[in-house]
Each structure stands twice: as structure tokens, then as C-alpha cells.
Design an enzyme around this catalytic site. Structure first.
Site, PDB file in Angstrom:
ATOM      1  N   LEU A  71       0.837  -1.200   0.000  1.00 42.07           N
ATOM      2  CA  LEU A  71       0.000   0.000   0.000  1.00 42.07           C
ATOM      3  C   LEU A  71       0.873   1.251   0.000  1.00 42.07           C
ATOM      4  O   LEU A  71       0.661   2.170  -0.785  1.00 42.07           O
ATOM      5  CB  LEU A  71      -0.939   0.009   1.213  1.00 42.07           C
ATOM      6  N   LYS A  73       4.339   1.989  -0.778  1.00 46.67           N
ATOM      7  CA  LYS A  73       5.589   1.476  -1.342  1.00 46.67           C
ATOM      8  C   LYS A  73       6.783   2.370  -1.060  1.00 46.67           C
ATOM      9  O   LYS A  73       7.929   1.916  -1.079  1.00 46.67           O
ATOM     10  CB  LYS A  73       5.436   1.301  -2.854  1.00 46.67           C
ATOM     11  N   THR A  93       7.181  -2.898  -1.339  1.00 49.41           N
ATOM     12  CA  THR A  93       8.537  -3.377  -1.505  1.00 49.41           C
ATOM     13  C   THR A  93       9.411  -2.294  -2.157  1.00 49.41           C
ATOM     14  O   THR A  93       9.015  -1.652  -3.125  1.00 49.41           O
ATOM     15  CB  THR A  93       8.545  -4.650  -2.367  1.00 49.41           C
ATOM     16  N   ASN A 118      -3.075  -7.533  -8.872  1.00 50.79           N
ATOM     17  CA  ASN A 118      -2.097  -6.508  -9.208  1.00 50.79           C
ATOM     18  C   ASN A 118      -0.913  -7.145  -9.922  1.00 50.79           C
ATOM     19  O   ASN A 118      -0.541  -8.288  -9.652  1.00 50.79           O
ATOM     20  CB  ASN A 118      -1.646  -5.753  -7.954  1.00 50.79           C
ATOM     21  N   ARG A 119      -0.360  -6.386 -10.835  1.00 48.42           N
ATOM     22  CA  ARG A 119       0.908  -6.752 -11.464  1.00 48.42           C
ATOM     23  C   ARG A 119       1.789  -5.494 -11.497  1.00 48.42           C
ATOM     24  O   ARG A 119       2.322  -5.093 -12.533  1.00 48.42           O
ATOM     25  CB  ARG A 119       0.681  -7.333 -12.869  1.00 48.42           C
ATOM     26  N   PHE A 122       6.921  -4.035  -8.451  1.00 48.20           N
ATOM     27  CA  PHE A 122       7.858  -3.333  -7.558  1.00 48.20           C
ATOM     28  C   PHE A 122       8.117  -1.900  -8.023  1.00 48.20           C
ATOM     29  O   PHE A 122       9.267  -1.433  -8.066  1.00 48.20           O
ATOM     30  CB  PHE A 122       9.191  -4.075  -7.432  1.00 48.20           C
ATOM     31  N   ASN A 180      11.348 -10.104   0.429  1.00 45.82           N
ATOM     32  CA  ASN A 180      10.264 -10.479  -0.490  1.00 45.82           C
ATOM     33  C   ASN A 180      10.844 -11.286  -1.650  1.00 45.82           C
ATOM     34  O   ASN A 180      11.512 -10.734  -2.521  1.00 45.82           O
ATOM     35  CB  ASN A 180       9.546  -9.231  -1.003  1.00 45.82           C
ATOM     36  N   SER A 183       6.743 -12.303  -4.740  1.00 47.83           N
ATOM     37  CA  SER A 183       5.835 -11.594  -5.642  1.00 47.83           C
ATOM     38  C   SER A 183       5.822 -12.304  -6.994  1.00 47.83           C
ATOM     39  O   SER A 183       6.876 -12.671  -7.521  1.00 47.83           O
ATOM     40  CB  SER A 183       6.282 -10.150  -5.843  1.00 47.83           C
ATOM     41  N   ASN A 185       5.108 -10.863  -9.734  1.00 55.10           N
ATOM     42  CA  ASN A 185       5.122  -9.820 -10.760  1.00 55.10           C
ATOM     43  C   ASN A 185       6.509  -9.372 -11.199  1.00 55.10           C
ATOM     44  O   ASN A 185       6.635  -8.476 -12.024  1.00 55.10           O
ATOM     45  CB  ASN A 185       4.319  -8.610 -10.263  1.00 55.10           C
ATOM     46  N   THR A 186       7.551  -9.967 -10.614  1.00 56.55           N
ATOM     47  CA  THR A 186       8.915  -9.742 -11.085  1.00 56.55           C
ATOM     48  C   THR A 186       9.403 -11.056 -11.675  1.00 56.55           C
ATOM     49  O   THR A 186       9.394 -12.079 -10.985  1.00 56.55           O
ATOM     50  CB  THR A 186       9.839  -9.305  -9.925  1.00 56.55           C
ATOM     51  N   LYS A 226       9.024 -13.483   3.329  1.00 53.73           N
ATOM     52  CA  LYS A 226       7.644 -13.587   2.855  1.00 53.73           C
ATOM     53  C   LYS A 226       7.561 -14.643   1.760  1.00 53.73           C
ATOM     54  O   LYS A 226       8.280 -14.557   0.757  1.00 53.73           O
ATOM     55  CB  LYS A 226       7.165 -12.235   2.321  1.00 53.73           C
ATOM     56  N   ASN A 255       2.165 -14.246   0.495  1.00 51.73           N
ATOM     57  CA  ASN A 255       2.033 -13.228  -0.540  1.00 51.73           C
ATOM     58  C   ASN A 255       0.784 -13.525  -1.372  1.00 51.73           C
ATOM     59  O   ASN A 255      -0.014 -14.391  -1.022  1.00 51.73           O
ATOM     60  CB  ASN A 255       3.291 -13.220  -1.417  1.00 51.73           C
ATOM     61  N   GLY A 305      -6.506 -12.505   2.949  1.00 50.55           N
ATOM     62  CA  GLY A 305      -7.945 -12.727   3.032  1.00 50.55           C
ATOM     63  C   GLY A 305      -8.590 -12.467   4.369  1.00 50.55           C
ATOM     64  O   GLY A 305      -9.665 -12.991   4.649  1.00 50.55           O
ATOM     65  N   TYR A 326      -4.668  -5.881   3.896  1.00 50.25           N
ATOM     66  CA  TYR A 326      -4.412  -4.938   2.803  1.00 50.25           C
ATOM     67  C   TYR A 326      -5.701  -4.774   2.013  1.00 50.25           C
ATOM     68  O   TYR A 326      -6.362  -3.729   2.059  1.00 50.25           O
ATOM     69  CB  TYR A 326      -3.261  -5.448   1.931  1.00 50.25           C
TER      70      TYR A 326
END
Length: 365
Positions: A71, A73, A93, A118-119, A122, A180, A183, A185-186, A226, A255, A305, A326
Site C-alpha cells: 500500500l 511502497k 517493496t 495486481n501486477r 515493484f 520479499n 511476488s 510480478n517480477t 515472505k 504473498n 484474506g 491490505y
């Protein structure tokens, strides 16, 4: 009801990422207006209940409900998180160098599933910018964790140096740190959760924490890892074993997920990490497995959740010493924090526990 009746309808008419920035920038601005933090504290602050206090990692948490990374970053709103009721907060992150992240759009709401995809990739201003912001924070009434990652352009075989660089630059400003490696997304980041790569990465981070601590003569600050919810049982077992051997202070489970099981909203087709209600059961399963494997000796932060006090309490009884929210904050607003704290206290009393610590891992006894 201020959020659900007034703010949320406005935010949900906006692009999700623009709404996100508006919230963080708004909290940052609010922290600078004389008297406004106290007003926010009066509206949303969580009353102190001795039963909910947690002492962990050598830190005091006024209650066990924190804000997950993602949230804030860039550590813009740190001074306001205690005022709206959080017991701790993760920022990041953050990566050594600032980076733009993935192409827009990259954040999607799934209201019918109470979820987000989300994507982001970072996106952040970099470690130097975060260090500068955290260095001037004056009103720090809750522990602040710094969540660290690697730059997208850094190959995995050099990833440990990115995490080292983050520790070097940010060590004085975090109360604890989160590695981290989970994720989605990396590219290839999750490959760092396994085998020699994970061992090298954690050894490097722990060595750097010791180097930084030696400068002040203090004990090294806590480092947590994480993990993802999408590992097989065998992969999870090996990962937890490596994490235990590294000497880190704890695990955050979990995550976001790449699973799309049971979703109804059209945005389920979007690639990226899914957070929110659909993640609840799986993240609790992972907490339970980690607690069982470690015999309850490695503290766990439960994330994924949590929308109700029952959700939070289930994770605590499964083995989580702290919990994070979050997505529920986006859907329910900051009034949720009081609801969760009061609900946890009621459940402790009903079960005859004098403190949260007594309830941690209760399902295993």
C-alpha cells in the site's frame, strides 16, 4: 461508516491505482496538518487492550493487526498508520534503484469476489528515497517493517547483492525487515524461494544485518521472509527448512496467489497476484503447515484474506503471532481495524485466554 458511505463510492468510481495514490498522498498530507492526526486517532484509533498486546522480535506491538506491504511502497504515510489504528505496518517493496514497474493498467478490482489483482512490478522510488523519508519520521508509535526486493533488471544470480544494498541503505530506519522473494510480478523472483539461491540470499542478508548492527553495538534487527501460497507441500517443506537454517526471525505467510479458483468477476482473466478473500483458506493452510513443521518455534505473520475477526482468529489459532490486512482495507476502510481488535478480544475472553500469545497455535494442541 464514513468510509463505506462516503469515501468508498468515490474511490471505486476512480481508476484503482489513482485511488491508491490519492489515499497515500492524502494520509501523507494529513500527517502534516496540525490537529488532524489527533482527529483521525479519535475517529479510527484502536483502544489499548492489554490482552491484545504482542511482544515479539524484541518489539512491542500494541495489537497484532498490521498493514501488509504494497500500500505504501515509498514510506510516504508512515506517521499516519498508528493514527488510523494499525498495530504495525510494512512499507515497500523497495528496491535498490527506483523503477517504474510494469505497464498500466496494472491494478484491478474484483468486487464480487472481494479481491484485487495486481501486477505492479515493484514500482518504487528506490532505497535512497525511502531512507530519506524514514529518517525524518518523528511520530513512530508502532513498529515499521521495511520490505525489500530486487530490481527487475538484476539477474537472479546477483539478486543477493540487491537485497544487501537495501539492507545497507535502510538498516537504520526499519524496526524489522522482510525479504520479499514471493511476488509473482517480477520475472523469476519466485525461483529464489528454493535451493541454493534462497540459502545464499538469506545468508547475505543476515550477514549484512550483523555488519550493520555491529556499528551500533546492538543486536541485529529481525529479518523475516515472505513466502508464496502457490508452492506444493514438498516445495514448502524444503523452503521452510532452508529458512529455519538461515537464522531469520520469522516467516510471513503469504504473498498473493496466481490461482484463480472460484472467482466470478471478469477481471479474473488479468495476470498478476490475487489478494483478498479468495486467498483466505490457502494462506491459513500454509500457516498451519509452517507452524507444524517448525514446532511453533519460528514466529509467523499471517496475511491473506482477513476481512473479519474470525478470519484473523483462525490464522492466530493456526499459528500466526501477528496478522496483516491490505485488500480488506480497500473494501472496508479503516473502521475495520477497531472491528477486528474488538472481535479478537471477545474471542480470547470466550476461549479463556489472557493474551493473544496463549491463542497462537491453539489448533495444534
Amino acid at each position: 461508516m464514513l468510509y463505506s458511505k462516503l469515501a468508498k463510492p468515490v474511490f471505486f468510481q476512480m481508476d484503482p491505482e489513482k485511488a491508491h495514490h490519492l489515499v497515500i498522498d492524502g494520509l501523507h498530507t494529513a500527517s502534516k496538518i496540525p490537529g488532524l492526526p489527533a482527529v483521525m486517532r479519535g475517529m479510527y484509533g484502536v483502544k489499548h487492550y492489554p490482552e491484545l498486546e504482542v511482544n515479539l522480535f524484541g518489539l512491542r506491538f500494541p495489537h497484532p493487526i498490521g498493514l501488509a506491504a504494497g500500500l505504501d511502497k515509498n514510506a510516504k504515510a508512515v506517521e499516519m498508520f498508528a493514527n488510523i489504528g494499525f498495530g504495525f505496518a510494512e512499507v515497500g517493496t523497495v528496491t535498490p534503484k527506483g523503477q517504474a514497474g510494469n505497464e498500466l493498467p496494472r491494478l484491478f478490482r474484483l468486487p464480487s469476489d472481494e479481491a484485487l489483482v495486481n501486477r505492479m512490478g515493484f514500482n518504487n522510488d528506490g532505497a535512497d528515497a525511502m531512507a530519506q523519508r524514514l529518517s525524518i519520521v518523528q511520530d513512530r508509535r508502532i513498529p515499521i517493517a521495511v520490505n525489500i526486493g530486487k530490481n527487475k533488471t538484476t539477474p537472479n544470480e546477483q539478486a543477493h547483492e540487491d537485497y544487501r544494498a537495501c539492507m545497507q541503505k535502510l538498516y537504520p530506519y526499519g524496526d524489522f525487515f522482510v525479504v520479499n522473494i514471493s511476488s509473482p510480478n517480477t520475472p523469476d523472483l519466485r525461483a529464489l524461494q528454493h535451493g541454493d539461491e534462497l540459502s545464499l540470499l538469506l545468508t547475505t542478508v543476515m550477514e549484512e544485518a550483523a555488519v550493520q548492527a555491529a556499528k551500533t553495538g546492538a543486536r541485529p534487527k529481525p529479518v523475516l521472509v515472505k513466502i508464496a501460497p502457490d508452492m506444493t507441500d514438498e516445495q514448502l517443506g524444503y523452503t521452510v527448512e532452508t529458512i529455519q537454517k538461515s537464522g531469520v526471525a520469522g516467516i510471513i505467510a503469504t504473498n498473493t496467489t496466481i490461482s484463480r479458483d472460484g472467482l466470478t468477476h471478469p477481471n479474473k482473466k488479468e495476470t498478476g497476484g490475487l489478494s483478498g478473500l479468495p486467498l483466505k483458506a490457502r494462506s491459513t493452510e500454509v500457516i498451519r503447515a509452517v507452524y507444524r513443521q517448525t514446532g511453533g518455534k519460528l514466529p509467523i505473520v499471517g496475511s491473506g484474506g482477513i476481512f473479519t475477526a474470525d478470519d484473523a482468529y483462525d490464522k492466530i489459532r493456526a499459528g500466526a503471532a501477528l496478522v496483516e490486512i491490505y485488500t480488506a482495507l480497500i473494501y472496508r476502510g479503516p473502521e475495520l481495524l477497531n472491528e477486528l481488535a474488538l472481535g479478537l478480544r471477545q474471542r480470547l475472553i470466550a476461549d479463556g485466554y489472557a493474551s493473544i500469545a496463549e491463542a497462537v497455535g491453539a489448533d495444534h494442541r
